[in-house]
Design a protein around this motif. Sequence first.
Motif, PDB file in Angstrom:
ATOM      1  N   UNK A  43      11.685 -12.450 -16.595  1.00  0.00           N
ATOM      2  CA  UNK A  43      11.903 -11.093 -17.097  1.00  0.00           C
ATOM      3  C   UNK A  43      10.918 -10.187 -16.372  1.00  0.00           C
ATOM      4  N   UNK A  44      11.455  -9.265 -15.592  1.00  0.00           N
ATOM      5  CA  UNK A  44      10.644  -8.294 -14.871  1.00  0.00           C
ATOM      6  C   UNK A  44      11.038  -6.896 -15.324  1.00  0.00           C
ATOM      7  N   UNK A  45      10.251  -5.914 -14.888  1.00  0.00           N
ATOM      8  CA  UNK A  45      10.467  -4.539 -15.327  1.00  0.00           C
ATOM      9  C   UNK A  45      10.445  -3.595 -14.130  1.00  0.00           C
ATOM     10  N   UNK A  46      11.393  -2.669 -14.144  1.00  0.00           N
ATOM     11  CA  UNK A  46      11.431  -1.568 -13.190  1.00  0.00           C
ATOM     12  C   UNK A  46      11.541  -0.285 -14.007  1.00  0.00           C
ATOM     13  N   UNK A  47      10.664   0.663 -13.748  1.00  0.00           N
ATOM     14  CA  UNK A  47      10.733   1.943 -14.452  1.00  0.00           C
ATOM     15  C   UNK A  47      10.649   3.090 -13.460  1.00  0.00           C
ATOM     16  N   UNK A  48      11.370   4.136 -13.746  1.00  0.00           N
ATOM     17  CA  UNK A  48      11.277   5.317 -12.897  1.00  0.00           C
ATOM     18  C   UNK A  48       9.936   6.012 -13.100  1.00  0.00           C
ATOM     19  N   UNK A  49       9.530   6.148 -14.365  1.00  0.00           N
ATOM     20  CA  UNK A  49       8.317   6.905 -14.694  1.00  0.00           C
ATOM     21  C   UNK A  49       7.367   6.079 -15.549  1.00  0.00           C
ATOM     22  N   UNK A  50       6.070   6.307 -15.340  1.00  0.00           N
ATOM     23  CA  UNK A  50       5.048   5.670 -16.171  1.00  0.00           C
ATOM     24  C   UNK A  50       3.942   6.684 -16.423  1.00  0.00           C
ATOM     25  N   UNK A  51       3.469   6.709 -17.669  1.00  0.00           N
ATOM     26  CA  UNK A  51       2.344   7.567 -18.047  1.00  0.00           C
ATOM     27  C   UNK A  51       1.119   6.682 -18.275  1.00  0.00           C
ATOM     28  N   UNK A  52       0.319   6.442 -17.242  1.00  0.00           N
ATOM     29  CA  UNK A  52      -0.837   5.548 -17.399  1.00  0.00           C
ATOM     30  C   UNK A  52      -1.802   5.990 -18.499  1.00  0.00           C
ATOM     31  N   UNK A  53      -1.977   7.290 -18.676  1.00  0.00           N
ATOM     32  CA  UNK A  53      -2.930   7.782 -19.670  1.00  0.00           C
ATOM     33  C   UNK A  53      -2.434   7.633 -21.105  1.00  0.00           C
ATOM     34  N   UNK A  54      -1.162   7.311 -21.282  1.00  0.00           N
ATOM     35  CA  UNK A  54      -0.600   7.149 -22.627  1.00  0.00           C
ATOM     36  C   UNK A  54      -0.557   5.690 -23.066  1.00  0.00           C
ATOM     37  N   UNK A  55      -0.880   4.769 -22.162  1.00  0.00           N
ATOM     38  CA  UNK A  55      -0.739   3.336 -22.446  1.00  0.00           C
ATOM     39  C   UNK A  55      -1.616   2.892 -23.609  1.00  0.00           C
ATOM     40  N   UNK A  56      -0.989   2.168 -24.534  1.00  0.00           N
ATOM     41  CA  UNK A  56      -1.712   1.559 -25.655  1.00  0.00           C
ATOM     42  C   UNK A  56      -1.777   0.048 -25.503  1.00  0.00           C
ATOM     43  N   UNK A  57      -0.841  -0.505 -24.739  1.00  0.00           N
ATOM     44  CA  UNK A  57      -0.839  -1.936 -24.432  1.00  0.00           C
ATOM     45  C   UNK A  57      -0.579  -2.092 -22.937  1.00  0.00           C
ATOM     46  N   UNK A  58      -1.093  -3.177 -22.388  1.00  0.00           N
ATOM     47  CA  UNK A  58      -0.893  -3.453 -20.970  1.00  0.00           C
ATOM     48  C   UNK A  58       0.435  -4.177 -20.796  1.00  0.00           C
ATOM     49  N   UNK A  59       1.328  -3.580 -20.023  1.00  0.00           N
ATOM     50  CA  UNK A  59       2.628  -4.182 -19.742  1.00  0.00           C
ATOM     51  C   UNK A  59       2.707  -4.413 -18.236  1.00  0.00           C
ATOM     52  N   UNK A  60       3.030  -5.645 -17.852  1.00  0.00           N
ATOM     53  CA  UNK A  60       3.148  -5.984 -16.440  1.00  0.00           C
ATOM     54  C   UNK A  60       4.461  -5.416 -15.910  1.00  0.00           C
ATOM     55  N   UNK A  61       4.357  -4.383 -15.095  1.00  0.00           N
ATOM     56  CA  UNK A  61       5.534  -3.709 -14.550  1.00  0.00           C
ATOM     57  C   UNK A  61       5.574  -3.976 -13.050  1.00  0.00           C
ATOM     58  N   UNK A  62       6.664  -4.586 -12.600  1.00  0.00           N
ATOM     59  CA  UNK A  62       6.766  -4.961 -11.191  1.00  0.00           C
ATOM     60  C   UNK A  62       7.041  -3.768 -10.287  1.00  0.00           C
ATOM     61  N   UNK A  63       7.883  -2.837 -10.744  1.00  0.00           N
ATOM     62  CA  UNK A  63       8.252  -1.703  -9.898  1.00  0.00           C
ATOM     63  C   UNK A  63       8.166  -0.404 -10.684  1.00  0.00           C
ATOM     64  N   UNK A  64       7.367   0.530 -10.160  1.00  0.00           N
ATOM     65  CA  UNK A  64       7.178   1.845 -10.780  1.00  0.00           C
ATOM     66  C   UNK A  64       7.553   2.906  -9.754  1.00  0.00           C
ATOM     67  N   UNK A  65       8.408   3.824 -10.173  1.00  0.00           N
ATOM     68  CA  UNK A  65       8.774   4.922  -9.290  1.00  0.00           C
ATOM     69  C   UNK A  65       7.652   5.932  -9.154  1.00  0.00           C
ATOM     70  N   UNK A  66       7.252   6.524 -10.279  1.00  0.00           N
ATOM     71  CA  UNK A  66       6.237   7.576 -10.266  1.00  0.00           C
ATOM     72  C   UNK A  66       5.307   7.432 -11.465  1.00  0.00           C
ATOM     73  N   UNK A  67       4.020   7.579 -11.227  1.00  0.00           N
ATOM     74  CA  UNK A  67       3.066   7.760 -12.317  1.00  0.00           C
ATOM     75  C   UNK A  67       2.976   9.258 -12.573  1.00  0.00           C
TER      76      UNK A  67
END
Length: 183
Positions: free
Chosen positions: A127-151
């Motif tokens: 099980x892997x994850x691809x997301x278009x957007x990620x808000x690093x400053x909003x993270x409450x838990x660490x999620x292993x994301x393989x592909x990130x479009x934009x922070x």
Amino acid sequence: MDAAHMGADLERVLITEDEILEKLDELAAHITEHYEGKDLLLVGVLKGAVMVMADLMRALPTSVPVDWMAVSSYGSGTKSSGVVRILKDLDADITDRHVLIVEDIIDSGLTLSWIKSNLESRSPASVDICTLLRKPDAAKVDVDVQWVGFDIPNEFVVGYGLDYAEAYRGLRVVGTLAPHVYS
């Protein structure tokens, strides 16, 4: 929906449609290489990931099966409630399959962490994850994301599938919503 039709509701454009499509082409190339020769299933998280999923699928060089999950942790507000409810589960059996969760945005990571754990309990090959957007400053838990479009900054954003109270999903860009809309 074009940004010009948003009037004062859109504070500013963060990412243009061209930038989104270019990034999805890049992500598709990495995904294609990583899963070559493997039984891949794309799992979109409704409703926000519809645009991302559609354009990512079009960017892939081969046909890849898709399935959908719908979960809720927002209600009609602007912050995650932290309580996850499955509204629609997968139709496909994911046993021994490589699952790629396709997301529009990762905020706190709580919902996505729950989804990943839930899917891993079903005996997939991965099980892997691809997301278009990620808000690093909003993270409450660490999620292993393989592909990130934009922070992006920790601001409330709409467009390209992202909504506020079911509005603005059809916007072709990602932008910040003016505070007068939700305050």
